[in-house]
Design a protein around this motif. Structure first.
Motif, mmCIF file in Angstrom:
data_model
loop_
_atom_site.group_PDB
_atom_site.id
_atom_site.type_symbol
_atom_site.label_atom_id
_atom_site.label_comp_id
_atom_site.label_asym_id
_atom_site.label_seq_id
_atom_site.Cartn_x
_atom_site.Cartn_y
_atom_site.Cartn_z
ATOM 1 N N TYR A 184 0.829 -1.201 0.000
ATOM 2 C CA TYR A 184 0.000 0.000 0.000
ATOM 3 C C TYR A 184 0.870 1.260 0.000
ATOM 4 O O TYR A 184 0.585 2.234 -0.713
ATOM 5 C CB TYR A 184 -0.919 0.009 1.231
ATOM 6 N N TYR A 185 1.914 1.247 0.817
ATOM 7 C CA TYR A 185 2.785 2.421 0.899
ATOM 8 C C TYR A 185 3.498 2.659 -0.434
ATOM 9 O O TYR A 185 3.591 3.800 -0.905
ATOM 10 C CB TYR A 185 3.811 2.227 2.010
ATOM 11 N N PHE A 218 -0.836 8.717 0.742
ATOM 12 C CA PHE A 218 -0.700 9.521 -0.471
ATOM 13 C C PHE A 218 -0.974 10.988 -0.163
ATOM 14 O O PHE A 218 -0.278 11.877 -0.665
ATOM 15 C CB PHE A 218 -1.661 9.016 -1.547
ATOM 16 N N ARG A 219 -1.971 11.242 0.661
ATOM 17 C CA ARG A 219 -2.313 12.625 1.025
ATOM 18 C C ARG A 219 -1.157 13.312 1.748
ATOM 19 O O ARG A 219 -1.008 14.528 1.648
ATOM 20 C CB ARG A 219 -3.549 12.639 1.922
ATOM 21 N N VAL A 220 -0.398 12.544 2.499
ATOM 22 C CA VAL A 220 0.763 13.111 3.197
ATOM 23 C C VAL A 220 1.935 13.267 2.235
ATOM 24 O O VAL A 220 2.564 14.331 2.156
ATOM 25 C CB VAL A 220 1.162 12.221 4.390
ATOM 26 N N LEU A 221 2.212 12.220 1.479
ATOM 27 C CA LEU A 221 3.390 12.204 0.616
ATOM 28 C C LEU A 221 3.298 13.199 -0.536
ATOM 29 O O LEU A 221 4.329 13.649 -1.050
ATOM 30 C CB LEU A 221 3.606 10.791 0.058
ATOM 31 N N ILE A 222 2.085 13.553 -0.958
ATOM 32 C CA ILE A 222 1.940 14.446 -2.103
ATOM 33 C C ILE A 222 2.575 15.804 -1.840
ATOM 34 O O ILE A 222 3.002 16.503 -2.766
ATOM 35 C CB ILE A 222 0.449 14.605 -2.482
ATOM 36 N N GLY A 252 2.447 6.886 9.408
ATOM 37 C CA GLY A 252 3.599 7.340 10.178
ATOM 38 C C GLY A 252 4.860 7.400 9.330
ATOM 39 O O GLY A 252 5.656 8.353 9.445
ATOM 40 N N ALA A 253 5.046 6.406 8.449
ATOM 41 C CA ALA A 253 6.198 6.423 7.551
ATOM 42 C C ALA A 253 6.134 7.612 6.603
ATOM 43 O O ALA A 253 7.154 8.251 6.310
ATOM 44 C CB ALA A 253 6.260 5.117 6.759
ATOM 45 N N ALA A 254 4.943 7.923 6.123
ATOM 46 C CA ALA A 254 4.770 9.061 5.222
ATOM 47 C C ALA A 254 5.103 10.371 5.939
ATOM 48 O O ALA A 254 5.767 11.252 5.380
ATOM 49 C CB ALA A 254 3.337 9.090 4.690
#
Length: 398
Positions: free
Chosen positions: A166-167, A246-250, A301-303
């Motif tokens: 997923y990540y 995705f919302r965090v990583l974007i 948390g990873a993001a």
């Protein structure tokens, strides 16, 4: 070339041994199968970067841009096939490794005249000199790789292979978008180098920063507000758990795009050694935050850890660049920011009407472009002048 290549091989072999030695530390048996493949992907990426260095040295940055695009497309296609057919994290890890290997083979084939009979031209005195002169590049590159791969490796320690899948699904399309600033920066490096030599780099750098922000702002805002479009389009509804990371990583887009330009501007001034402490701090932060946040919040948390670490690296680029060019990150982006805000308001309003996501995305894109046109954003014309010889020789306003 031969000396640098064999030095790169030795260092990457040592790095792979270190990665493999971490396998016993992984608490989840399933994740232990992934680490060797993730390590190989790291090795192939590093060797491909060596090919990119050759392309820069011979002033063929179009080769770097072309191979980078080809590698990203190959990675996305193979990863998509793996997720569609097998739907396992192991298949995705193997796919990433194959994509990395193919990317390396593409750069070797493209620059085959430099790799042909390479073993016959090794001079160990040059190897020693390269090691002495280039360790800042190597260290920065190593910490950049740590920033990129730590989250995936540590997810393997603390979570399941399904969560890694997923990540990776959330991260891969964002990494693909890194093509945009990489192409622009590679094409602009000769211009930046000439202007840096004449101490006229500020104006050019600020225009390039504005250019990438023109793209980064709407992508980040749109991706945050309607992440389902990217996830559902690429992977299907069953990958809905990838939406939150995705919302965090974007938001890394807003950091990576200008950082790529700033990194090339720093390289033009030969100040890359000054970025080491910031990359080291970013890598250490990434490891520490992953250690504490993954057990609590999993892939989200990873993001968050990755976003914070990338913020430190971006800040380091900015602080180092300011010592040689007093650039302002947003000096030419007021209209871009205003158009992005208008677009965001439009997205929020259209979502209340329960329209199709594609309708919302299309309308938001049109609204953003129309706002820029109405405000008479001059950036495109200025960039066209910047990349011409006439623009390069003209007096700088910076």
């Amino acid at each position: 070339v031969a000396a640098g290549y064999y030095l790169k091989l030795v260092l990457n072999a040592a790095s792979y041994v270190l990665i493999i030695s971490a396998i016993p530390l992984a608490p989840i048996a399933e994740s232990k199968m992934l680490i060797p493949f993730l390590g190989l992907a790291f090795v192939f990426d590093a060797l491909r970067q060596f090919g990119f260095a050759i392309a820069k040295a011979i002033e063929k940055t179009e080769i770097e841009a072309g191979v980078y695009i080809a590698h990203q497309i190959i990675g996305v296609v193979i990863g998509f096939i793996a997720l569609t057919i097998w739907k396992t994290a192991f298949a995705l890890a193997v796919a990433y490794t194959i994509g990395g290997a193919l990317g390396f083979l593409v750069i070797v084939f493209t620059l085959r005249q430099y790799f042909r009979d390479i073993s016959h031209y090794v001079r160990w005195d040059i190897v020693k000199k390269i090691f002495s002169d280039a360790w800042p590049f190597a260290f920065t590159g190593l910490t950049a790789v740590i920033l990129t791969n730590t989250d995936t490796v540590m997810l393997g320690w603390f979570t399941s292979a399904e969560q890694i899948g997923y990540y990776s699904a959330a991260l891969r399309p964002i990494q693909f978008l890194f093509i945009v600033p990489a192409m622009l920066a590679a094409a602009a490096l000769p211009v930046l180098a000439r202007k840096a030599e004449r101490r006229e780099g500020q104006n050019a750098t600020e225009k390039l920063l504005a250019a990438v922000n023109l793209i980064a702002f709407p992508i980040s805002i749109g991706g945050f507000l309607v992440p389902e479009i990217a996830i559902n389009l690429l992977y299907g509804a069953e990958y809905a758990p990838a939406t939150t990371p995705f919302r965090v990583l974007i938001w890394i887009i807003i950091l990576n795009f200008p950082s790529t330009i700033m990194g090339h501007a720093i390289l033009a001034h030969n100040k890359q050694k000054e970025t080491i402490r910031y990359f080291l701090a970013a890598a250490a932060t990434n490891i520490a935050l992953n250690y504490f946040l993954i057990p609590k919040w999993g892939i989200t948390g990873a993001a968050i850890a990755t976003l914070f670490a990338q913020s430190i690296a971006a800040l380091g680029y900015y602080l180092v660049l300011r010592t040689v060019e007093p650039v302002h990150l947003f000096s030419n982006t007021k209209k871009v920011i205003a158009a992005s805000i208008v677009m965001a308001v439009g997205i929020l309003f259209l979502q209340t009407l329960h329209l199709s996501l594609w309708v919302v995305l299309s309308a938001a894109t049109i609204l953003y472009a129309a706002t820029l046109i109405v405000s008479k954003e001059p950036l495109i014309g200025e960039l066209r002048v910047l990349f011409t010889r006439q623009g390069d020789d003209a007096p700088s306003t910076g």
